[in-house]
Design a protein around this motif. Structure first.
Motif, short mmCIF file in Angstrom:
data_model
loop_
_atom_site.label_atom_id
_atom_site.label_comp_id
_atom_site.label_asym_id
_atom_site.label_seq_id
_atom_site.Cartn_x
_atom_site.Cartn_y
_atom_site.Cartn_z
N LEU A 242 48.90 -1.47 47.94
CA LEU A 242 48.80 -1.05 46.09
C LEU A 242 47.92 -0.79 45.24
O LEU A 242 47.43 -1.89 46.01
CB LEU A 242 49.80 -2.03 45.63
N ASP A 243 47.68 -0.17 44.10
CA ASP A 243 45.99 -0.30 43.95
C ASP A 243 46.34 -1.32 42.86
O ASP A 243 46.98 -1.67 42.82
CB ASP A 243 45.91 1.61 43.27
N LEU A 244 45.33 -1.06 42.05
CA LEU A 244 45.05 -2.27 40.99
C LEU A 244 46.50 -1.60 40.16
O LEU A 244 46.92 -3.37 39.40
CB LEU A 244 43.93 -2.78 41.19
N GLU B 108 52.58 -8.34 35.71
CA GLU B 108 53.06 -8.23 35.23
C GLU B 108 52.07 -9.52 34.20
O GLU B 108 52.09 -10.18 33.57
CB GLU B 108 54.13 -8.96 34.47
N ALA B 109 50.41 -8.53 35.12
CA ALA B 109 49.43 -8.89 33.95
C ALA B 109 48.26 -7.86 33.99
O ALA B 109 49.23 -7.29 34.37
CB ALA B 109 49.13 -10.25 35.37
N SER B 110 47.94 -8.28 33.26
CA SER B 110 46.54 -7.08 33.03
C SER B 110 46.14 -6.78 34.85
O SER B 110 45.87 -7.78 34.65
CB SER B 110 45.84 -7.83 31.67
N THR B 111 45.22 -5.65 33.83
CA THR B 111 44.54 -5.75 35.22
C THR B 111 43.07 -6.57 34.99
O THR B 111 43.27 -6.41 36.47
CB THR B 111 43.91 -3.47 35.31
N PRO B 112 42.53 -6.39 34.63
CA PRO B 112 41.51 -7.50 34.48
C PRO B 112 41.89 -8.93 34.94
O PRO B 112 41.16 -9.27 36.35
CB PRO B 112 40.40 -7.30 33.15
N ALA C 242 42.82 -8.11 38.56
CA ALA C 242 41.39 -8.47 39.44
C ALA C 242 40.54 -9.03 40.18
O ALA C 242 40.07 -9.60 41.05
CB ALA C 242 40.53 -6.97 38.33
N ASN C 243 40.64 -10.65 39.06
CA ASN C 243 39.88 -11.51 38.75
C ASN C 243 41.03 -12.14 39.68
O ASN C 243 40.39 -13.17 40.40
CB ASN C 243 39.99 -12.41 37.55
N ARG C 244 42.52 -12.67 40.12
CA ARG C 244 43.05 -13.25 40.89
C ARG C 244 42.99 -12.42 42.38
O ARG C 244 42.68 -13.79 43.46
CB ARG C 244 44.50 -12.98 40.68
N LEU C 245 42.37 -11.08 42.30
CA LEU C 245 42.17 -10.60 44.01
C LEU C 245 41.01 -11.33 44.20
O LEU C 245 40.64 -11.82 45.78
CB LEU C 245 42.06 -9.29 44.10
N LEU C 246 40.22 -11.37 43.48
CA LEU C 246 38.67 -11.86 44.14
C LEU C 246 38.56 -13.07 43.89
O LEU C 246 38.02 -13.05 45.54
CB LEU C 246 37.38 -10.92 42.52
N ARG C 247 39.18 -14.15 43.51
CA ARG C 247 39.45 -15.20 44.15
C ARG C 247 39.95 -15.87 45.12
O ARG C 247 39.40 -16.54 46.29
CB ARG C 247 40.33 -15.93 42.67
N ALA C 248 40.81 -14.86 45.33
CA ALA C 248 41.83 -14.35 47.02
C ALA C 248 40.46 -14.50 47.54
O ALA C 248 41.43 -14.93 48.59
CB ALA C 248 43.45 -14.31 46.30
N ARG C 249 40.09 -13.51 47.99
CA ARG C 249 39.23 -13.24 48.82
C ARG C 249 38.11 -14.15 49.25
O ARG C 249 37.69 -14.28 50.44
CB ARG C 249 39.17 -11.77 48.40
N GLU C 250 37.90 -14.79 48.23
CA GLU C 250 36.90 -15.81 48.46
C GLU C 250 37.55 -16.89 48.60
O GLU C 250 36.96 -17.29 49.88
CB GLU C 250 35.79 -15.78 46.75
N ALA C 251 38.64 -17.07 48.52
CA ALA C 251 38.80 -18.10 49.30
C ALA C 251 39.20 -18.18 51.12
O ALA C 251 38.99 -18.21 51.59
CB ALA C 251 40.14 -18.65 48.89
#
Length: 390
Positions: free
Chosen positions: A243-245, A253-257, A260-269
């Protein structure tokens, strides 16, 4: 500064028709535009609308496909007109005697040939609710079970979560059937059930399931399970499902920013423990391989429908029984409750420490002496308050 108007796009059905006419798959079209196949699928279904540069690129590509379709369309060739030349009649020789001509025989009249009737195209057969539900389940249930396994790491819990989600969809089938993305409706319900904190209180949660056989798959699954549930769900939806962002933000059920923050943190982990998966394309491929390597089977659609109907009947009967018990308790309370207040009667007790009451009579000498002292005192107050010299 005026903003240029957006490039017009054809309707969603026309977009799909142009792609199919050009013999292009959704993956090929997505590679040309620079998006994922899930995004193209959402554009053609009408769930989302392209914006910005992606819209311009998509509109130009559709315009090119439309022009190619117009050029390749064969023009109808004119039918050749067949002209029948009259046959030359033989001329009789001058010296020859004319031969007697036979009498003309009556020719049979040709029978009119029946005109072929046009064959009407078969009308689409309307599916019953059960058939539509079975088709949706057969199409999306296997993939949803594999995706839910990435969230929980438990095969039985993933299968049960998907079945419960489809049972809820069958209970609200009119709403789900009219939804623009019924698969997304079921997926969100399955993820909510799988990530519920109440799952930890179940007895089978205390017994771990056997991990994957491959060491790489085992390490990747443990890395996913160490992520917070919200980050794990965002990573699976974006890098696993595709899916896209904005769609991921809407489903979580979250905002787009925040998404995006959750996705970046998950990728970093994930990249911190598995550096080879720092590339999103490689991560997407490894998630698909991890989900495909597990033998996860879903139940048959009729079994799921019957299970949902049985569960609904049990809940209905429980609600009826509770209502009847509540009504009976209320009626009994109204019947036995007092209508007025009655003060309680305390039990009798013996009173001690009080002198006995005596009948009135003559005063004793002590009582007479005390009365005389009281009469002799000053009326304004006790004698001890009056200052006097000794």
């Amino acid at each position: 500064m005026t903003r240029s108007p957006a490039t017009p796009l054809p309707p969603p059905k026309a977009r799909r028709r142009l792609r199919e006419t050009a013999a292009l798959t959704q993956t090929q079209l997505a590679d040309r535009v620079g998006v994922t196949p899930a995004t193209v699928r959402a554009w053609e279904s009408g769930r989302t609308t392209p914006r910005g540069r992606k819209r311009e690129t998509y509109a130009k590509l559709l315009k090119t496909l439309a022009e190619e379709e117009t050029v390749q369309a064969p023009e109808p060739e004119p039918e050749p007109e067949s002209k029948l030349e009259p046959e030359a009649k033989p001329q009789p020789e001058p010296d020859a005697k004319p031969e007697p001509q036979p009498e003309p025989q009556p020719q049979p009249q040709p029978q009119p040939q029946p005109q072929p009737q046009p064959i009407a195209a078969p009308e689409p057969v309307a599916l019953t609710p059960a058939q539509a539900f079975d088709a949706l389940y057969a199409f999306s249930a296997p993939a949803l079970v594999r995706q839910t396994f990435l969230l929980t790491g438990r095969r039985e819990q993933a299968r049960e979560s998907v079945e419960r989600a489809f049972q809820a969809a069958w209970e609200h089938w009119p709403e789900v059937a009219r939804d623009r993305d019924p698969v997304g409706w079921v997926r969100a319900t399955a993820y909510e059930y799988a990530l519920s904190p109440w799952q930890r209180l179940r007895p089978r949660h205390r017994h771990p399931e056997p991990p994957p056989a491959d060491p790489g798959d085992r390490t990747l699954l443990n890395t996913l399970l160490r992520l917070p549930p919200r980050h794990r769900r965002t990573l699976v939806l974006y890098d696993g499902v595709g899916l896209d962002l904005p769609e991921t933000a809407a489903e979580t059920e979250a905002s787009t920013p925040a998404t995006a923050n959750r996705l970046l943190r998950a990728r970093e982990a994930v990249a911190g423990r598995l550096p080879a998966l720092a590339d999103p394309q490689v991560l997407h491929r490894r998630l698909a391989e991890l989900a495909s390597n597990e033998r996860l089977r879903a139940a048959e659609p009729p079994t799921v429908r019957r299970g949902g109907e049985r569960r609904a009947r049990l809940r209905t009967r429980a609600a009826i029984a509770f209502t009847v018990a509540l009504i009976g308790t209320t009626a009994l309370t109204v019947r036995t409750a007092p209508t007025h207040y009655e003060p309680p009667v305390s039990p009798g007790q013996a009173v001690r420490g009080v002198p006995q009451r005596v009948a009135p009579g003559a005063l004793s000498d002590e009582e007479l002496e005390l009365r005389q002292k009281l009469r002799d005192q000053v009326q304004d107050g006790p004698e001890r308050l009056s200052p006097r010299l000794e």
